[in-house]
Design a protein around this motif. Structure first.
Motif, mmCIF file in Angstrom:
data_model
loop_
_atom_site.group_PDB
_atom_site.id
_atom_site.type_symbol
_atom_site.label_atom_id
_atom_site.label_comp_id
_atom_site.label_asym_id
_atom_site.label_seq_id
_atom_site.Cartn_x
_atom_site.Cartn_y
_atom_site.Cartn_z
ATOM 1 N N SER A 100 139.627 -6.633 6.455
ATOM 2 C CA SER A 100 139.397 -7.666 7.470
ATOM 3 C C SER A 100 139.724 -7.145 8.870
ATOM 4 O O SER A 100 139.038 -7.488 9.838
ATOM 5 C CB SER A 100 140.226 -8.916 7.164
ATOM 6 N N TYR A 104 136.884 -6.900 11.700
ATOM 7 C CA TYR A 104 137.054 -7.504 13.028
ATOM 8 C C TYR A 104 136.789 -6.484 14.129
ATOM 9 O O TYR A 104 136.106 -6.776 15.120
ATOM 10 C CB TYR A 104 138.462 -8.075 13.155
ATOM 11 N N ALA A 167 133.299 -8.158 5.496
ATOM 12 C CA ALA A 167 134.071 -8.753 6.585
ATOM 13 C C ALA A 167 133.330 -8.620 7.915
ATOM 14 O O ALA A 167 133.292 -9.562 8.717
ATOM 15 C CB ALA A 167 135.444 -8.083 6.670
ATOM 16 N N TYR A 193 143.127 -12.109 16.132
ATOM 17 C CA TYR A 193 142.850 -11.814 14.724
ATOM 18 C C TYR A 193 143.597 -12.767 13.802
ATOM 19 O O TYR A 193 143.007 -13.345 12.876
ATOM 20 C CB TYR A 193 143.240 -10.367 14.424
ATOM 21 N N LEU A 198 141.205 -14.963 11.160
ATOM 22 C CA LEU A 198 141.583 -15.194 9.762
ATOM 23 C C LEU A 198 141.364 -16.639 9.311
ATOM 24 O O LEU A 198 140.803 -16.865 8.227
ATOM 25 C CB LEU A 198 143.039 -14.766 9.542
ATOM 26 N N SER A 201 137.807 -17.244 8.590
ATOM 27 C CA SER A 201 137.196 -16.332 7.602
ATOM 28 C C SER A 201 137.737 -16.551 6.198
ATOM 29 O O SER A 201 137.682 -15.636 5.369
ATOM 30 C CB SER A 201 137.438 -14.877 8.041
ATOM 31 N N LEU A 205 137.240 -14.026 2.885
ATOM 32 C CA LEU A 205 138.486 -13.436 2.391
ATOM 33 C C LEU A 205 138.711 -13.793 0.922
ATOM 34 O O LEU A 205 139.183 -12.961 0.139
ATOM 35 C CB LEU A 205 139.673 -13.912 3.234
#
Length: 286
Positions: A100, A104, A167, A193, A198, A201, A205
């Motif tokens: 991740s 990003y 991701a 982030y 997060l 996402s 994830l």
């Protein structure tokens, strides 16, 4: 021609078509579920040699002797499950975190050589898994000398290109305006982030977590290569101890396989909502 014709005004044709589709889907479902069903009913058989077993689609009796045999067969039976849990959980957590982070960076941070580096990563996905096993084994065993340890089983799976790709593709769909607003408020890259990327996402994830855990839990070849004592074996490697040169304890092996499948079912059904959302991500625009 329409992809799906509703046959308006033709109820007989419509019902016939739907019945055929239902039969085909049921057959596919039965074919998919049959190995799991056979594993389950076989695990309730008596712990005898494979040649002495009577195989049937419907068990004549339910016995838990094979489960007892599985745990009593070796002092390391529970340790095999614990080893698999440690390795799979460590690989899942580290893989999701690092993938991740990389996703990003590739999707939202502009830096020189980003496209070239991402292309190199995609090319590496085309290299067969078996090709990398020999050099990886030489590094782990001969260079670093960390064979027969958790580190040897965990390090090669710390991050995978496939998860980075997932991701990156998902995070690329997050509007840049949200990140610009966060920067105006004084957030740095790590704050963006952790506090924005997060939480937005969760779907991807969860998909990454399920796929990574299942792959690591089911892996046989690599733990088999780097472990040489029974106490460090994972459950998939440990099950081979029920197979000998002339015979196999089939029912206890199926009991162990059934037990080893439980964590995957628990993980999947606990994250099922996010997984199903992840399957349809990007399917509809607007």
């Amino acid at each position: 021609m329409a992809l799906y014709n509703t046959h308006t005004g033709k109820p007989v044709v419509n019902r016939t078509r739907n019945a055929i589709i239902m039969v085909v889907l049921i057959l596919f479902a039965l074919a998919t579920l049959f190995p799991i069903y056979f594993m389950l009913i076989s695990s309730f058989g008596d712990p005898v040699e494979a040649g002495a077993m009577s195989y049937s689609l419907f068990p004549s009796k339910i016995s838990f002797e094979s489960y007892k045999f599985f745990f009593n067969y070796s002092d390391h039976s529970i340790r095999w499950l614990l080893n698999s849990l440690i390795v799979a959980a460590s690989v899942m957590i580290s893989n999701v975190f690092f993938a991740s982070l990389a996703g990003y960076a590739f999707s939202k941070i502009r830096f020189k050589g980003r496209a070239v580096l991402f292309s190199v990563l995609l090319v590496s996905m085309m290299i067969p898994y078996q090709v990398t096993q020999v050099p990886l084994y030489i590094l782990i065993v001969n260079t670093f000398e960390i064979q027969n340890t958790y580190t040897a089983m965990i390090v090669p799976g710390l991050v995978t290109v496939y998860n980075i790709f997932l991701a990156k593709q998902f995070m690329g769909s997050i509007p840049n305006e949200i990140l610009e607003c966060a920067k105006i408020e004084g957030c740095n890259q790590f704050q963006i982030y952790f506090k924005i990327i997060l939480p937005l996402s969760k779907t991807v994830l969860a998909v990454m977590a399920i796929l990574t855990f299942m792959e690591s839990w089911n892996t046989f070849f690599w733990p088999f290569l780097v472990t040489n004592t029974m106490d460090m074996q994972t459950i998939q490697v440990g099950l081979k101890n029920f197979r000998f040169a002339n015979t196999t304890y089939f029912a206890p092996m199926m009991a162990g396989a059934t037990i080893s499948a439980l964590p995957m079912f628990i993980l999947f059904f606990s994250l099922q909502k996010y997984f199903l959302e992840g399957v349809t991500v990007g399917a509809v625009k607007g």
